[in-house]
Design an enzyme around this catalytic site. Structure first.
Site, PDB file in Angstrom:
ATOM      1  N   ASN A 130      89.539  55.383  92.855  1.00  0.00           N
ATOM      2  CA  ASN A 130      88.304  54.761  92.362  1.00  0.00           C
ATOM      3  C   ASN A 130      88.431  54.078  90.996  1.00  0.00           C
ATOM      4  OD1 ASN A 130      88.346  57.043  90.805  1.00  0.00           O
ATOM      5  ND2 ASN A 130      86.453  57.920  91.601  1.00  0.00           N
ATOM      6  N   TYR A 161      91.183  67.147  83.391  1.00  0.00           N
ATOM      7  CA  TYR A 161      90.525  67.450  84.669  1.00  0.00           C
ATOM      8  C   TYR A 161      90.369  68.950  84.917  1.00  0.00           C
ATOM      9  CZ  TYR A 161      90.655  62.537  86.053  1.00  0.00           C
ATOM     10  OH  TYR A 161      90.429  61.185  86.131  1.00  0.00           O
ATOM     11  N   LYS A 181      92.649  54.038  85.765  1.00  0.00           N
ATOM     12  CA  LYS A 181      93.600  54.865  86.503  1.00  0.00           C
ATOM     13  C   LYS A 181      94.773  54.021  87.016  1.00  0.00           C
ATOM     14  CE  LYS A 181      89.901  58.068  87.810  1.00  0.00           C
ATOM     15  NZ  LYS A 181      89.210  58.742  88.925  1.00  0.00           N
ATOM     16  N   HIS A 191      87.955  56.175  85.126  1.00  0.00           N
ATOM     17  CA  HIS A 191      87.272  57.411  84.716  1.00  0.00           C
ATOM     18  C   HIS A 191      86.414  57.100  83.496  1.00  0.00           C
ATOM     19  CE1 HIS A 191      86.609  61.536  83.280  1.00  0.00           C
ATOM     20  NE2 HIS A 191      86.800  61.004  82.082  1.00  0.00           N
ATOM     21  N   GLU A 208      87.049  64.988  75.616  1.00  0.00           N
ATOM     22  CA  GLU A 208      88.079  64.127  76.194  1.00  0.00           C
ATOM     23  C   GLU A 208      88.719  63.214  75.137  1.00  0.00           C
ATOM     24  OE1 GLU A 208      86.039  62.300  79.513  1.00  0.00           O
ATOM     25  OE2 GLU A 208      85.962  64.197  80.604  1.00  0.00           O
TER      26      GLU A 208
END
Ligand code: UDP
Ligand code: MG
Length: 150
Positions: free
Chosen positions: A112, A49, A9, A115, A126
């Site tokens: 965080n 998402y 990310k 992913h 995905e």
């Protein structure tokens, strides 16, 4: 062999963790089969998402994920989906075990670092959002015979 989708990310990119994270995944014995560095389009962010569309954090997640470049990867290996989820750690880095990527590098849930797909079905979905079949490279790593027992 199974494949999974991983995305470092924008916080991971900004903090210079791309190399460290790829090194961990490669050193584990996982094979890199595709990669791209870019800012996600709104369309691909929303597809990625979509299960969180109605969640209160959706808008902040969107601003954050689309706010800078991300590093997208497809990795291959035996049982790679659960394996990488274990390497990534719990969603809330406060609860992620030391030794996991989130447990070693994160503090807040909304920052965080990484992913990873949560099931084989998510992985397939995905991977197809972000990569074409042509972009997925099939090859043999020279160390496969010593990484796997059979
Ligand atoms: N997230 C957030 N706030 C929350 C829950 C989730 O910002 O309260 C973000 C966080 O970046 C997380 C992502 O939304 O990684 C997807 O949430 P999910 O529950 O699917 O966690 P993951 O599969 O990434 O562990
Ligand atoms: Mg998830």
């Amino acid at each position: 062999m199974e494949r999974t989708f991983v995305m470092i990310k924008p916080d991971g990119v900004q903090r210079g963790l791309v190399g460290t994270i790829i090194a961990r995944l490669e050193a584990r014995g996982l094979k890199l089969v595709a990669a791209r560095f870019e800012v996600l389009t709104e369309k691909r962010f929303t597809e990625q998402y979509r299960e969180h569309l109605e969640k209160p954090f959706f808008l902040s997640l969107k601003q954050f994920i689309m706010g800078g470049p991300v590093f997208l990867m497809v990795l291959e290996g035996r049982d790679v989906v659960p394996l990488v989820r274990k390497m990534v750690g719990a969603t809330n880095p406060q609860e992620a075990a030391p030794g996991t990527i989130r447990g070693d590098f994160g503090i807040d849930t909304g920052r965080n670092v990484i992913h990873a797909s949560d099931s084989a079905e998510s992985a397939q979905r995905e991977i197809a959002i972000h990569f074409t079949a042509k972009e997925l490279c099939s090859y043999t790593r020279v160390d496969e015979s010593v990484i796997y027992e059979y």
